[in-house]
Write a protein that holds these residues in place. Structure first.
Motif, short mmCIF file in Angstrom:
data_model
loop_
_atom_site.label_atom_id
_atom_site.label_comp_id
_atom_site.label_asym_id
_atom_site.label_seq_id
_atom_site.Cartn_x
_atom_site.Cartn_y
_atom_site.Cartn_z
N ASP A 61 17.80 85.46 19.41
CA ASP A 61 17.68 85.20 20.74
C ASP A 61 16.49 85.76 21.27
N ALA A 62 15.75 86.74 20.68
CA ALA A 62 14.46 87.05 21.03
C ALA A 62 13.60 86.09 20.71
N ASN A 63 13.65 85.53 19.62
CA ASN A 63 12.57 84.63 19.11
C ASN A 63 12.93 83.28 19.92
N ALA A 64 13.82 82.84 20.23
CA ALA A 64 14.10 81.81 21.37
C ALA A 64 13.56 81.95 22.67
N SER A 65 13.84 83.24 23.02
CA SER A 65 13.28 83.83 24.42
C SER A 65 11.45 83.70 24.40
N ALA A 66 11.20 84.13 23.54
CA ALA A 66 9.62 84.21 23.31
C ALA A 66 9.13 82.73 23.51
N PHE A 67 9.83 81.78 22.44
CA PHE A 67 9.34 80.29 22.07
C PHE A 67 9.60 79.53 23.57
N GLY A 68 10.69 79.96 24.28
CA GLY A 68 10.80 79.32 25.56
C GLY A 68 9.80 79.63 26.67
N VAL A 99 5.00 84.36 19.53
CA VAL A 99 4.85 83.12 19.30
C VAL A 99 3.19 82.87 19.16
N TYR A 100 2.73 82.60 18.06
CA TYR A 100 1.50 82.50 17.48
C TYR A 100 1.16 81.01 17.27
N TYR A 101 0.09 80.44 17.94
CA TYR A 101 -0.25 79.16 18.08
C TYR A 101 0.92 78.13 17.94
N GLY A 102 1.93 78.55 18.89
CA GLY A 102 2.95 77.35 18.98
C GLY A 102 3.98 77.48 17.82
N LYS A 103 3.99 78.60 17.22
CA LYS A 103 5.02 78.76 16.15
C LYS A 103 5.59 80.16 16.26
N ILE A 104 6.90 80.24 16.05
CA ILE A 104 7.64 81.51 16.22
C ILE A 104 6.96 82.32 14.96
N PHE A 105 6.47 83.75 15.15
CA PHE A 105 6.13 84.33 13.88
C PHE A 105 7.27 85.26 13.35
#
Length: 290
Positions: free
Chosen positions: A108-115, A141-147
């Motif tokens: 969920d936290a990764n999804a939130s950052a990407f959104g 999110v680093y250069y459009g990718k989830i770190f």
């Protein structure tokens, strides 16, 4: 005849203009239909609870999805679709989520950052999202990718704020989560953040506690700025509704502790309670479904 070895094959979904996005938490599961422009409609909740069983919940979700691809956001340590740990749901551990045929599965936290990056800030090279609620979710999110580092992503909430601090739900002591989540308000006031927010309108002592909370949050954000050098730090989650009581103290403490050359833009999410479901839909529409 020898038995044939069976391999998992990632399901192929035709791209749709809408998805059915779900965020499963320890209290409820939020879901809604989101289109390719990021417009959310029909937001609804299902009761979950600590003893909720995945088979029952997912059956109900797929019964309601109207034939749309289902994108799943859920707390916990997830590796290649396999959820290893979940602090909020007892039965959501050591299970293979891929067998339920989700179009997207993400923490969920990764999804939130990407959104936050995909729908609002695609011009940012590095973005950090902090979800402030029952716990602290953090994504980069680093250069459009989830770190994801080794594989899972970042457990920002379990960095250390004070090595002699209170015991965290993870078993360690002095975690960031103990100081900038709902745990802080229950410990200091015996109240939920929502109740504290209401009390702050008339109670000076509660406002003092919110300012102290803001200082801890400023320290945490400054540490992240010094480590990751992000363009933007986005704050989301239910506690941000009380920002009028902690924002000034947070930013003052932040400026004291961040290296001037690494100072980041601090923003608040436009959708503090829906950022995770917007995030898994963004992963679907971006075609970055790994």
């Amino acid at each position: 005849m020898k038995n044939k070895k069976i391999y998992w094959v990632e399901p192929i979904f035709p791209m749709m203009e809408e998805v059915f996005a779900v965020d499963v938490g320890g209290t409820n599961a939020k879901y809604g239909i989101i289109n390719s422009k990021g417009k959310l409609r029909e937001i609804t909740r299902l009761r979950t609870g600590y003893r909720c069983k995945p088979e029952n919940l997912f059956k109900e979700i797929f019964n309601r999805c109207k034939g749309l691809p289902v994108c799943l956001s859920i707390a916990g340590v997830i590796e290649n679709g396999f959820i290893k740990e979940n602090p909020n749901l007892y039965y959501f551990r050591d299970i293979n989520l891929k067998r339920y045929n989700f179009a997207v599965i993400e923490n969920d936290a990764n999804a939130s950052a990407f959104g936050e990056w995909y729908w609002e800030r695609r011009n940012k090279k590095c973005l950090i999202s902090l979800t402030l609620g029952c716990g602290v979710g953090g994504g980069v999110v680093y250069y459009g990718k989830i770190f994801k580092g080794k594989d899972n992503g970042c457990e920002i909430g379990h960095g250390v704020m004070n090595f002699g601090g209170p015991k965290c739900s993870c078993g360690a002591y002095g975690c960031i989560e103990s100081y900038i989540s709902s745990h802080y308000f229950f410990r200091e006031l015996g109240k939920s953040p929502e109740d504290a927010f209401v009390m702050a309108k008339t109670d000076k002592n509660v406002r003092v506690k919110f300012r102290e909370y803001g200082k801890f949050l400023g320290i945490a954000v400054a540490s992240l700025s010094n480590i990751f050098a992000p363009d933007s730090v986005v704050l989301t989650g239910g506690i941000t509704f009380a920002k009028e009581y902690f924002d000034t103290a947070m930013k003052k403490e932040y400026r004291k502790r961040v290296m001037k050359s690494l100072m980041s833009e601090i923003q608040y999410s436009k959708h503090p309670l829906e950022s995770s479901i917007l995030g898994v839909s963004a992963l679907y529409f971006s075609r970055d479904r790994k």
